[in-house]
Design a protein around this motif. Structure first.
Motif, short mmCIF file in Angstrom:
data_model
loop_
_atom_site.label_atom_id
_atom_site.label_comp_id
_atom_site.label_asym_id
_atom_site.label_seq_id
_atom_site.Cartn_x
_atom_site.Cartn_y
_atom_site.Cartn_z
N GLY A 7 -5.31 -12.49 2.83
CA GLY A 7 -4.94 -11.08 2.68
C GLY A 7 -4.01 -10.86 1.50
O GLY A 7 -2.78 -10.87 1.64
N GLY A 8 -4.60 -10.63 0.33
CA GLY A 8 -3.81 -10.44 -0.90
C GLY A 8 -2.83 -9.29 -0.79
O GLY A 8 -1.78 -9.29 -1.43
N ILE A 9 -3.16 -8.31 0.03
CA ILE A 9 -2.28 -7.14 0.17
C ILE A 9 -0.85 -7.54 0.56
O ILE A 9 0.12 -6.93 0.14
CB ILE A 9 -2.84 -6.15 1.23
CG1 ILE A 9 -2.03 -4.87 1.27
CG2 ILE A 9 -2.95 -6.78 2.60
CD1 ILE A 9 -2.60 -3.79 2.17
N PHE A 10 -0.76 -8.63 1.29
CA PHE A 10 0.56 -9.01 1.80
C PHE A 10 1.46 -9.63 0.71
O PHE A 10 2.66 -9.75 0.91
CB PHE A 10 0.41 -9.95 3.00
CG PHE A 10 -0.38 -9.29 4.12
CD1 PHE A 10 0.07 -8.12 4.69
CD2 PHE A 10 -1.57 -9.84 4.56
CE1 PHE A 10 -0.66 -7.49 5.69
CE2 PHE A 10 -2.31 -9.24 5.57
CZ PHE A 10 -1.85 -8.05 6.13
N ASN B 44 -13.07 -12.81 -3.10
CA ASN B 44 -12.53 -13.85 -2.23
C ASN B 44 -11.26 -14.44 -2.85
O ASN B 44 -11.32 -15.35 -3.69
CB ASN B 44 -13.58 -14.95 -2.01
CG ASN B 44 -13.11 -15.97 -0.99
OD1 ASN B 44 -11.97 -15.89 -0.49
ND2 ASN B 44 -13.96 -16.92 -0.68
N ASN B 45 -10.13 -13.92 -2.40
CA ASN B 45 -8.85 -14.48 -2.86
C ASN B 45 -8.19 -15.30 -1.74
O ASN B 45 -6.98 -15.47 -1.70
CB ASN B 45 -7.92 -13.38 -3.40
CG ASN B 45 -7.66 -12.29 -2.38
OD1 ASN B 45 -7.96 -12.45 -1.19
ND2 ASN B 45 -7.11 -11.17 -2.82
N ASP B 46 -9.03 -15.77 -0.84
CA ASP B 46 -8.61 -16.71 0.21
C ASP B 46 -7.46 -16.17 1.05
O ASP B 46 -6.42 -16.82 1.21
CB ASP B 46 -8.24 -18.06 -0.42
CG ASP B 46 -8.28 -19.19 0.60
OD1 ASP B 46 -8.83 -18.99 1.70
OD2 ASP B 46 -7.74 -20.28 0.30
N ALA C 220 -10.06 1.49 12.81
CA ALA C 220 -8.93 1.62 13.72
C ALA C 220 -7.63 1.36 12.96
O ALA C 220 -6.63 2.00 13.17
CB ALA C 220 -9.08 0.64 14.87
N SER C 221 -7.69 0.41 12.04
CA SER C 221 -6.48 0.11 11.29
C SER C 221 -6.82 -0.41 9.91
O SER C 221 -6.00 -0.99 9.23
CB SER C 221 -5.66 -0.91 12.06
OG SER C 221 -4.45 -1.14 11.40
N GLY C 222 -8.04 -0.28 9.49
CA GLY C 222 -8.35 -0.62 8.11
C GLY C 222 -9.51 -1.56 7.89
O GLY C 222 -10.48 -1.19 7.25
N ASP D 266 -12.10 -10.58 1.34
CA ASP D 266 -12.70 -11.67 2.13
C ASP D 266 -12.35 -11.56 3.62
O ASP D 266 -13.18 -11.85 4.48
CB ASP D 266 -12.31 -13.05 1.59
CG ASP D 266 -10.83 -13.20 1.33
OD1 ASP D 266 -10.34 -12.58 0.36
OD2 ASP D 266 -10.15 -13.91 2.10
N LEU D 267 -11.12 -11.12 3.95
CA LEU D 267 -10.79 -11.03 5.38
C LEU D 267 -11.54 -9.88 6.04
O LEU D 267 -12.03 -10.02 7.18
CB LEU D 267 -9.28 -10.86 5.57
CG LEU D 267 -8.39 -12.06 5.25
CD1 LEU D 267 -6.98 -11.83 5.80
CD2 LEU D 267 -8.94 -13.35 5.80
N ALA D 268 -11.65 -8.77 5.34
CA ALA D 268 -12.42 -7.65 5.89
C ALA D 268 -13.87 -8.07 6.09
O ALA D 268 -14.50 -7.73 7.11
CB ALA D 268 -12.33 -6.44 4.96
N PHE D 269 -14.39 -8.82 5.14
CA PHE D 269 -15.77 -9.29 5.23
C PHE D 269 -15.95 -10.24 6.42
O PHE D 269 -16.87 -10.09 7.24
CB PHE D 269 -16.12 -9.99 3.91
CG PHE D 269 -17.51 -10.52 3.82
CD1 PHE D 269 -18.58 -9.67 3.67
CD2 PHE D 269 -17.75 -11.88 3.89
CE1 PHE D 269 -19.88 -10.16 3.59
CE2 PHE D 269 -19.03 -12.39 3.80
CZ PHE D 269 -20.10 -11.52 3.66
#
Ligand SMILES: Cc1ncc(C[n+]2csc(CCOP(=O)(O)OP(=O)(O)O)c2C)c(N)n1
Length: 168
Positions: A81-84, A77-79, A23-25, A51-54
């Motif tokens: 949402g690294g994208i942000f 696991n970078n604890d 729906a959004s990723g 990790d958040l997607a998981f």
């Protein structure tokens, strides 16, 4: 996944790649991968996930042992949402960390135990290569957690990008 998409060099080997836009990723990533693996159980399939997607689709781990005998899950696991870290909002504390990065401080050993998956954690390139080789040679349902750091990853990405631009 973003880095592979952006920097991955073409290779002669044929590799089939599946992506889940959702729906959004980040929703349903595990379930989609389990569906792909279950459709062709003789093939080896590796899922690469943040990790958040998981975490978002954790209950789909129930599918792995039952339906996907040759599937490996690799979670970076970078604890959070690294994208942000890429966005200007990363300069705005105290809001950025709790509202965008959303660190959770978890590791996934307990989830692997709960759903009957083999588990291993690695923190460097050599360890990752060794584990990937092992799971490729002898496929089995397993969870491989790669310890990461969102700030370091973003610094590396920018440096890599800078060097590539210098080469052009
Ligand atoms: C269902 C849904 N909720 C929220 C988002 C917003 N969102 C996009 S990327 C992301 C974080 C992804 O974090 P992670 O999976 O750990 O990967 P990383 O960015 O660290 O590589 C979020 C929450 C989304 N895309 N989909």
């Amino acid at each position: 996944v973003r880095n592979l998409d952006q920097f991955g060099a073409p290779r002669p080997q044929k590799v089939d790649i599946y992506c889940n836009r959702g729906a959004s990723g980040i929703d349903g990533t595990l379930a989609s991968a389990a569906g792909v693996a279950a459709a062709d159980p003789d093939r080896w399939l590796a899922l690469l996930s943040g990790d958040l997607a998981f975490l978002h689709d954790l209950n789909s781990l129930l599918l792995i042992k039952a339906y996907t005998p040759r599937m490996l899950i690799v979670v970076v696991n970078n604890d959070g949402g690294g994208i942000f870290q890429r966005l200007p909002v990363s300069n705005f504390e105290p809001y950025f960390t709790p509202l965008f990065l959303t660190p959770h401080g978890l590791n996934f050993a307990g989830a692997a135990t709960m759903f009957g998956l083999e588990y291993c954690k690695v923190s460097d390139r050599a360890g990752l290569q060794e584990q990937l080789r092992d799971k490729f040679v002898n496929p089995r349902p397993a969870l491989l957690e790669v310890q990461g750091d969102a700030v370091v990853h973003e610094m590396m990405r920018r440096e890599f990008q800078r060097r590539l631009e210098l080469m052009q």
